[in-house]
Design an enzyme around this catalytic site. Structure first.
Site, PDB file in Angstrom:
ATOM      1  CG  HIS A   1      -2.094   0.880   1.138  1.00  0.00           C
ATOM      2  ND1 HIS A   1      -2.357   1.857   2.072  1.00  0.00           N
ATOM      3  CD2 HIS A   1      -3.097   0.979   0.223  1.00  0.00           C
ATOM      4  CE1 HIS A   1      -3.463   2.504   1.746  1.00  0.00           C
ATOM      5  NE2 HIS A   1      -3.932   1.992   0.633  1.00  0.00           N
TER       6      HIS A   1
ATOM      7  CE  LYS B   1      -1.983   4.876  -1.125  1.00  0.00           C
ATOM      8  NZ  LYS B   1      -2.481   3.673  -1.743  1.00  0.00           N
TER       9      LYS B   1
ATOM     10  CG  ASP C   1      18.438  12.718 -10.794  1.00  0.00           C
ATOM     11  OD1 ASP C   1      18.970  13.612 -11.462  1.00  0.00           O
ATOM     12  OD2 ASP C   1      17.798  11.780 -11.310  1.00  0.00           O
TER      13      ASP C   1
ATOM     14  CG  HIS D   1     -14.333  18.214  -3.838  1.00  0.00           C
ATOM     15  ND1 HIS D   1     -13.276  17.351  -4.024  1.00  0.00           N
ATOM     16  CD2 HIS D   1     -14.018  18.954  -2.737  1.00  0.00           C
ATOM     17  CE1 HIS D   1     -12.366  17.543  -3.075  1.00  0.00           C
ATOM     18  NE2 HIS D   1     -12.793  18.508  -2.285  1.00  0.00           N
TER      19      HIS D   1
ATOM     20  CG  HIS E   1     -10.276  15.433   1.360  1.00  0.00           C
ATOM     21  ND1 HIS E   1     -10.225  16.811   1.352  1.00  0.00           N
ATOM     22  CD2 HIS E   1      -9.630  15.045   2.498  1.00  0.00           C
ATOM     23  CE1 HIS E   1      -9.589  17.242   2.428  1.00  0.00           C
ATOM     24  NE2 HIS E   1      -9.208  16.188   3.142  1.00  0.00           N
TER      25      HIS E   1
ATOM     26  CD  GLN F   1      -9.372   4.307   1.947  1.00  0.00           C
ATOM     27  OE1 GLN F   1      -8.138   4.259   1.958  1.00  0.00           O
ATOM     28  NE2 GLN F   1     -10.087   3.741   1.010  1.00  0.00           N
TER      29      GLN F   1
ATOM     30  CG  HIS G   1      -7.621   7.591  -0.658  1.00  0.00           C
ATOM     31  ND1 HIS G   1      -6.293   7.698  -1.029  1.00  0.00           N
ATOM     32  CD2 HIS G   1      -7.919   6.276  -0.695  1.00  0.00           C
ATOM     33  CE1 HIS G   1      -5.814   6.505  -1.283  1.00  0.00           C
ATOM     34  NE2 HIS G   1      -6.770   5.613  -1.090  1.00  0.00           N
TER      35      HIS G   1
ATOM     36  CE  LYS H   1      -4.475   6.243   2.476  1.00  0.00           C
ATOM     37  NZ  LYS H   1      -5.856   5.956   2.628  1.00  0.00           N
TER      38      LYS H   1
ATOM     39  CG  ASP I   1      -0.128  19.949  20.689  1.00  0.00           C
ATOM     40  OD1 ASP I   1      -1.367  19.951  20.803  1.00  0.00           O
ATOM     41  OD2 ASP I   1       0.639  19.389  21.506  1.00  0.00           O
TER      42      ASP I   1
END
Length: 625
Positions: A123, A125, A130, A160, A192, A339, A476, A478, A483
């Site tokens: 999973h 991604k 360079d 959207h 999103h 998600q 979607h 993560k 703070d």
């Protein structure tokens, strides 16, 4: 998307791409940028053609994508990752494409090994290449990491659109997995998501992460020699940007060749050595379920990196540890987008035997309870999809909704007990769990004006949605902000699959500015603060001054008021153009979890699926959690 295109174009020596799904036919640019690139630029913005062109220039292009085992059985596979399409496209080209599955080992039966290939995924991604240094003096490493796959359905903007972009920006890219609709009729599924850019010394660790996986499941001879290029020295790559970063992962030795500098230490614990950003930090007050820090130092941010052992294999579950560490050091607030949200099954009212024991939900609840007892302001905001991708009434979706519901309910109960104790022993009264803990989702509606749907609605979903003209905006992303002094961005959801280390492979980067850290009295006011304000302005449609103090009751109330106003617009009979997208999560708590007011039969809008979810027992819980 523009940044990724430009980075690909500027690569001179190598490009590494790791993804869950990659679609060679998708364009990195849209609208006027796409038209300009097609007419004037040297390189096509189409992903497959661009990577092929760079490889033909002599750039080493290594692409590793998850091998969806189901696509070997039925095309295009259950997950629609385009892996067979990508394999065919790059066959007989200079692009080194490798399709890697998760796998079992000698501790697994044949059935378990095949099940792991089918059920669990790579999973991660991220992209690394360079790049010319900003000062023009030589080359540096430049990387991208986060939740976005280079595939269909991911490109979107803050508007959207549902029906208004079907023939321009989203022509040929009308992804929809929540309803049974066609490309011609729509609506498309709004998206999103978040990705981050990394340059400088920490990009070395991303390069190492790619090299370790490629060495284990690919051909190490196809990797570039970064030492020869001067791209393996942290001091040489230091750009004085004022940021610190720390990489963490979920992965095990069945699919990763861990750095050989790792040496055995006591009690079979494997620790990284000689990594400047991975030095150990001894936390205080370890007997407490949560911690308080009197000052904010660099050592507060950094946490100990180590490998565990499970059934004889090495396991890196540092994403789980990193999340826990930063939750424990939170002083004012936590903001999360994920998600999925499942875990701490030992707290559930039922189903405690389910193997979903990650500590994230429990740690958040304990942190809130600690702040309640200390009479200190604190707030947690959690943004989730309205429901997971899929048809709501199907068994797997209902079961995941069930596991998510019992997780949320357990957290609310813990907070409610802390509030009851506080009110019983003080003059405080009328305190609510939503003063401290709130869950949200995103949704949008648009009128028929400007619609680019070209067909006649035929399916039940198309007929209904052409009237209601609404859709959840699929969350979607993560990431977590604590703070306003640290942002954790990556591929890991808050569920056991992502946190375990032996299920899905994941990657995450924590970033902070040492000059802008929170204190006991104040949140940080650096770039993370600015990014969070921008994120909230995007989802709420306004830049409210109270957002600058997210732990305050005023801010919590304002966010909830915005969400509730939008909820009324989302459920109204008459469609309107929604410019503010924050919605309350379709569950509410009143001593117990129940469907939110306004939902017919307790179903998600325009569906026949219960918001409460239910166990179906169609699939083992280890696959769904």
């Amino acid at each position: 998307w523009r940044d990724i295109y430009d980075a690909f174009c500027n690569a001179k020596h190598f490009i590494y791409v790791a993804g869950w799904s990659i679609d060679t036919d998708q364009y990195l640019l849209r609208g006027e940028e796409l038209a300009a690139a097609l007419n004037n630029e040297k390189y096509s913005p189409k992903i497959g053609e661009l990577l092929k062109a760079k490889s033909e220039e002599g750039v080493v292009v290594n692409l590793m994508q998850w091998d969806d085992f189901s696509s070997n059985v039925m095309f295009p596979g259950m997950m629609g990752t385009h892996d067979e399409k990508t394999r065919t496209f790059f066959k007989n080209t200079k692009v080194n494409s490798r399709f890697m599955g998760t796998c079992g080992d000698e501790t697994n039966t044949m059935f378990q090994g095949q099940s792991k290939k089918m059920a669990f995924t790579h999973h991660q991604k991220f992209i690394i290449m360079d790049s010319p240094r900003p000062d023009g003096e030589g080359r540096e490493l430049f990387a991208f990491v986060g939740g976005i796959d280079l595939t269909s359905g991911r490109w979107d903007n803050c508007k959207h659109p549902l029906f208004r972009s079907l023939q321009n920006e989203h022509k040929g890219d009308t992804h929809s997995a929540c309803f049974k609709v066609s490309i011609a009729n729509g609506p498309r599924e709004p998206w999103h998501d978040i990705h981050s850019a990394v340059r400088g010394p920490e990009a070395i660790h991303l390069a190492q992460a790619f090299e370790e996986r490629w060495t284990k499941q690919g051909d190490a001879g196809e990797l570039i020699n970064r030492n020869r290029l001067g791209l393996d020295n942290e001091m040489a790559l230091d750009n004085g940007g004022g940021w610190c970063a720390q990489l963490s992962r979920s992965i095990d030795s069945r699919v990763d060749c861990f750095d050989p500098s790792i040496n055995r230490e006591r009690d079979s614990i494997m620790r990284f050595e000689d990594k400047a950003n991975w030095r150990a930090f001894e936390e205080e007050n370890t007997k407490s379920p949560s911690k308080r820090y009197e000052t904010a130092e660099i050592s507060d941010i950094i946490f100990s990196r180590c490998l565990d052992r499970k059934k004889g294999r090495l396991v890196d579950n540092s994403i789980h540890l990193s999340n826990i560490h930063h939750i424990r050091r939170a002083k004012h607030f936590i903001y999360i987008e994920s998600q999925y949200f499942m875990g701490s099954s030992f707290m559930w009212s039922e189903g405690r035997s389910v193997k979903c024991g990650n500590m994230i939900a429990a740690e958040i609840a304990f942190k809130i309870c600690e702040k309640i007892a200390a009479n200190e302001p604190f707030a947690v905001y959690i943004l989730l999809p309205m429901w997971m991708e899929g048809i709501t009434e199907t068994g797997p979706i209902q079961e995941m909704l069930y596991y998510q519901r019992v997780t949320i309910e357990a957290m609310y109960k813990q907070v409610e007990e802390a509030l009851m104790t506080k009110m019983a022993n003080s003059s405080d009264y009328g305190l609510k769990v939503t003063d401290y803990l709130n869950f949200y989702c995103l949704g949008t509606r648009e009128t028929s004006s400007g619609s680019q749907a070209t067909g006649t609605p035929t399916t039940d979903d198309e007929i209904l949605l052409s009237k209601t003209r609404r859709h959840q905006i699929y969350v979607h992303s993560k990431f977590m902000i604590v703070d306003d002094d640290v942002a954790l961005i990556g591929t890991a959801n808050i569920n056991q699959r992502s946190m375990d280390g032996c299920r899905d492979s994941e990657i995450m980067m924590a970033s902070w500015q040492p000059e802008h850290l929170a204190t006991e009295k104040f949140i940080a006011k650096g770039d993370v603060h600015g990014f969070r304000l921008h994120s909230w302005a995007t989802i709420t449609g306004e830049m409210n001054e109270v957002f600058r103090n997210p732990s305050s009751r005023e801010c919590v109330n304002t966010m909830n008021e915005i969400a509730n106003r939008n909820w009324q617009k989302y459920l109204a009979k008459e469609a309107t153009d929604m410019k503010s997208n924050l919605l309350p999560f379709p569950l509410e708590y009143d001593g117990g979890i129940k469907p939110r007011e306004g939902l017919s039969k307790g179903y998600f809008p325009d569906t026949k699926g219960s918001v409460l979810g239910k166990q179906s027992f169609l699939l083992p819980d280890i696959f769904l959690t």
